[in-house]
Every structure is written in structure tokens, then in C-alpha cells.
Design a protein around this motif. Structure first.
Motif, mmCIF file in Angstrom:
data_model
loop_
_atom_site.group_PDB
_atom_site.id
_atom_site.type_symbol
_atom_site.label_atom_id
_atom_site.label_comp_id
_atom_site.label_asym_id
_atom_site.label_seq_id
_atom_site.Cartn_x
_atom_site.Cartn_y
_atom_site.Cartn_z
ATOM 1 N N GLY A 10 18.395 0.632 -3.044
ATOM 2 C CA GLY A 10 18.964 1.980 -3.069
ATOM 3 C C GLY A 10 18.233 2.825 -2.034
ATOM 4 O O GLY A 10 17.276 2.359 -1.393
ATOM 5 N N ARG A 32 -1.706 -4.392 5.710
ATOM 6 C CA ARG A 32 -2.068 -4.822 7.074
ATOM 7 C C ARG A 32 -3.218 -4.019 7.670
ATOM 8 O O ARG A 32 -3.544 -4.189 8.839
ATOM 9 C CB ARG A 32 -0.861 -4.713 7.983
ATOM 10 N N ASN A 92 0.804 -1.232 0.000
ATOM 11 C CA ASN A 92 0.000 0.000 0.000
ATOM 12 C C ASN A 92 0.829 1.269 0.000
ATOM 13 O O ASN A 92 0.282 2.365 -0.044
ATOM 14 C CB ASN A 92 -0.937 0.015 1.218
ATOM 15 N N ASN A 133 8.408 -7.389 0.834
ATOM 16 C CA ASN A 133 8.740 -5.966 0.831
ATOM 17 C C ASN A 133 8.393 -5.287 2.163
ATOM 18 O O ASN A 133 9.072 -4.357 2.579
ATOM 19 C CB ASN A 133 7.978 -5.291 -0.319
ATOM 20 N N ALA A 134 7.323 -5.754 2.825
ATOM 21 C CA ALA A 134 6.856 -5.087 4.045
ATOM 22 C C ALA A 134 7.985 -4.976 5.054
ATOM 23 O O ALA A 134 8.749 -5.925 5.242
ATOM 24 C CB ALA A 134 5.694 -5.870 4.648
ATOM 25 N N GLY A 135 8.079 -3.840 5.697
ATOM 26 C CA GLY A 135 9.121 -3.691 6.693
ATOM 27 C C GLY A 135 8.928 -2.472 7.562
ATOM 28 O O GLY A 135 8.201 -1.543 7.205
ATOM 29 N N LEU A 136 9.578 -2.523 8.724
ATOM 30 C CA LEU A 136 9.654 -1.341 9.587
ATOM 31 C C LEU A 136 10.995 -0.701 9.310
ATOM 32 O O LEU A 136 12.029 -1.375 9.302
ATOM 33 C CB LEU A 136 9.595 -1.742 11.063
ATOM 34 N N GLY A 145 6.629 -0.998 -2.303
ATOM 35 C CA GLY A 145 5.641 -2.069 -2.532
ATOM 36 C C GLY A 145 4.535 -1.612 -3.462
ATOM 37 O O GLY A 145 4.129 -2.339 -4.382
ATOM 38 N N ARG A 177 8.116 6.757 2.297
ATOM 39 C CA ARG A 177 7.758 7.185 3.645
ATOM 40 C C ARG A 177 8.873 6.880 4.654
ATOM 41 O O ARG A 177 9.127 7.648 5.564
ATOM 42 C CB ARG A 177 6.471 6.477 4.066
ATOM 43 N N GLY A 178 9.557 5.726 4.450
ATOM 44 C CA GLY A 178 10.583 5.309 5.401
ATOM 45 C C GLY A 178 11.902 6.047 5.257
ATOM 46 O O GLY A 178 12.767 5.949 6.099
ATOM 47 N N GLY A 224 4.974 3.257 -0.725
ATOM 48 C CA GLY A 224 6.378 3.271 -1.136
ATOM 49 C C GLY A 224 6.739 2.276 -2.230
ATOM 50 O O GLY A 224 6.068 2.166 -3.269
ATOM 51 N N THR A 234 18.767 -4.194 2.446
ATOM 52 C CA THR A 234 19.283 -2.831 2.499
ATOM 53 C C THR A 234 20.800 -2.860 2.635
ATOM 54 O O THR A 234 21.365 -3.846 3.142
ATOM 55 C CB THR A 234 18.675 -2.085 3.710
ATOM 56 N N LYS A 280 17.591 -6.666 9.403
ATOM 57 C CA LYS A 280 17.824 -6.905 7.979
ATOM 58 C C LYS A 280 19.057 -7.802 7.767
ATOM 59 O O LYS A 280 19.105 -8.578 6.814
ATOM 60 C CB LYS A 280 17.994 -5.577 7.228
ATOM 61 N N THR A 315 8.809 -8.372 12.382
ATOM 62 C CA THR A 315 8.368 -7.867 11.079
ATOM 63 C C THR A 315 9.424 -8.158 10.013
ATOM 64 O O THR A 315 9.165 -8.883 9.053
ATOM 65 C CB THR A 315 8.121 -6.337 11.160
#
Ligand SMILES: NC(=O)c1ccc[n+]([C@@H]2O[C@H](COP(=O)([O-])OP(=O)(O)OC[C@H]3O[C@@H](n4cnc5c(N)ncnc54)[C@H](OP(=O)(O)O)[C@@H]3O)[C@@H](O)[C@H]2O)c1
Length: 261
Positions: free
Chosen positions: A207, A55, A32, A104-107, A36, A212-213, A34, A159, A180, A131
Motif C-alpha cells: 500500500g 547498510r 532501520n 524489504n530494502a529498496g530505493l 522494514g 521516508r520513501g 520505514g 509495489t 520492481k 538494489t
């Protein structure tokens, strides 16, 4: 037939109608926002069927808009830390070949002030691990048979911060770097089992992307250069496409170059 069963059948045929026969299928976590979301848009534009997971309790506006534009996008709720939710979606998609899973989902940078010695928030640390590391493992495990059926590929968004051998000048961010690095190790291990069943595994550093992150302003001195979203998405799609079993378990940058472990 009961009203409930008729409703479920109608829903199933609606879902099937949204997908096109013969098209490839990609399942994307955290679709939803960035990277992803842009993966979902790009694969939809290429004619793939896109299972775009999120989520949230309600379908996020970003995915509702995308599904309106591309009927081959189906938003699905799946919090990757909620194993019952992951299993529930896997059960509904049982028997359906999936060509590509993108973990792809991540904090990313939540409460960075609590990720430094003297102020460590251990509950938050666990949430990062649940996560960024365990979530990707659980999704990979739950959809293994779908991937095997397609002789597909599973890719994880890693990353440069996961590289232990690089003396990264950025301070703090313990939880992100650690979760990661652990993701890299576990996916590298998983790659061997999946390769035996014809499934390709890869780890990609997208990269430093304006999402947002990551900061919307220019990065501070010492931080890497930023890359445009459309550049990294196009490059990663090309890279994923070219990734073969001989390259399984590798850690690459979006441009295809090898990343240091
Ligand atoms: N941007 C960069 O510069 C950069 C650099 C290197 C690696 N990456 C990696 O690329 C991936 C995407 O990052 P991004 O920059 O696009 O970040 P983003 O815009 O914050 O997107 C992260 C996505 O993950 C979702 N998410 C978080 N926890 C989740 C959970 N438990 N279950 C399901 N979804 C969950 C978020 O959902 P909500 O909207 O509900 O929070 C959001 O959709 C991450 O794995 C990140 O580590 C990014």
C-alpha cells in the motif's frame, strides 16, 4: 587460545544468548527505516528472533533502540548491493534455519528529476536495478539453504507501480517502476525452484505508506490513498502467515487481494 579466537567465541556466545531456543527467525533487509523497521518491531513483539539488517557503517539509532527494547533483535550490517557483505553474513549464519526472509530494502524516489526522458541518469538507473532487483535475488540466493532448512518463506516488497497491465497515471519514476517489475518477474521464476525445496515465495504491495520513501503530506490527486503503517504491517504479517506453497509466486496487496501483473 589466542585473544582473537577467544574474542570471536565470546561474540558468538553473546549472539546465541540474544536468541531464544525454539523461536522462529526472520531476516529483514533495510530494517532501520520505514516498513522494514516496523516489520522488525512487530516480529520482535511476537517473540520471533529478528536479524535486522542495514547498510550503515554504524548500527543505526533506530535499530540500536529496538535491540535495547527487544533482546531478540540483532542488528547486522548488510548492504544488499555488496555481494561480499551478503555472503559474509550468510557464512556466519550457515546452518541456522531461517523461517522468513523479507526482501524489504529498496530505493524509492531518489532524484526523480533524473528519471524522465531527456534527463535520464543511467548510472542511477543501474543503481536502482542493483538494489531493487539484483539485491533481492542475491539475498534470496545467499540464504536459500537457511530457508530450506526451515521450510520457510521469502517475501519481497513490491509495489503497485510494478504492474505493467495497469495504466498508472503517475509520470516519470522510470527506474522504480522498472526495477520492481523486474523484481516481480525474477521472484516469480525463483518461486518454482524454491517450491521444489519446500520454500514459499511471495510478492507484496504494502500500500502507499507514510515512510521516508513516500510523502509525509497528503498525496497529489490521482495518487492512491495512503494506508497507516500499523494497518499494513499487521495485515502483511497475517498474509505472510497464511501464504502456502499452493500460492507460491503470487503478487498480492497487503490486504490479501490479488495484484495485477
Ligand atoms: N512506502 C511506500 O508507500 C511503499 C509502497 C510500495 C512499496 N514499498 C516498498 O517497501 C520497501 C520499504 O520502503 P519504505 O517506504 O519503508 O522506504 P524507506 O523508509 O526509504 O526504507 C528503505 C530501506 O532500504 C534500505 N536500503 C536502501 N538501499 C539499500 C542497500 N543497498 N542495502 C541495504 N539496505 C538498503 C534503506 O537504508 P538507508 O536508511 O541506509 O537508506 C532503508 O532502510 C521498499 O522496497 C519499497 O519499494 C513502499
Amino acid at each position: 587460545m589466542s585473544i582473537k579466537k577467544a574474542g570471536l567465541l565470546a561474540l558468538a556466545s553473546l549472539l546465541a544468548a540474544s536468541f531464544s531456543a525454539g523461536a522462529k527467525t526472520v531476516l529483514i533487509t533495510g530494517a532501520n527505516s520505514g516498513i522494514g523497521l516496523e516489520f522488525a518491531r512487530a516480529y520482535a513483539a511476537k517473540g520471533w528472533d529478528v536479524i535486522a539488517t542495514h547498510r550503515r557503517d554504524q548500527t543505526p539509532e533506530s535499530l540500536a533502540d529496538l535491540a535495547r527494547e527487544y533482546p531478540n533483535v540483532v542488528p547486522e550490517k548488510m548492504d544488499i548491493t555488496d555481494h561480499a557483505q551478503v555472503d559474509a553474513l550468510a557464512a556466519r549464519l550457515k546452518g541456522r534455519p531461517i523461517d522468513l526472509v523479507i526482501n524489504n530494502a529498496g530505493l524509492l524516489s531518489e532524484n526523480v528529476e533524473r528519471q524522465i526522458l531527456g534527463n535520464i541518469d543511467y548510472d542511477l538507473f543501474e543503481r536502482y536495478l542493483r538494489t531493487n532487483t539484483l539485491g533481492a535475488v542475491k539475498v534470496t540466493e545467499a540464504f536459500t539453504e537457511n530457508l530450506v532448512a526451515a521450510k520457510g518463506k521469502v517475501m519481497a516488497m513490491s509495489t503497485d507501480m510494478a504492474s505493467i497491465t495497469v495504466d498508472d497515471p503517475r509520470r516519470g519514476f522510470y527506474f522504480y517502476f522498472t526495477s520492481k517489475a523486474a523484481l516481480n518477474m525474477v521472484m516469480k521464476r525463483i518461486a518454482k525452484e524454491l517450491a521444489d525445496r519446500g520454500v514459499v515465495t511471495g510478492l507484496i504491495h504494502p500500500g502507499f505508506v507514510r515512510a521516508r520513501g513516500a510523502p509525509r503530506v497528503d498525496p497529489p490527486p490521482g495518487w492512491p490513498e495512503m494506508v497507516d503503517m500499523d494497518v499494513t504491517i499487521a495485515s502483511m504479517i497475517e498474509l505472510i502467515d497464511s501464504w502456502q506453497l499452493a500460492d507460491t509466486g503470487q503478487f498480492r496487496k497487503y490486504d490479501g487481494s490479488t495484484m495485477p501483473w
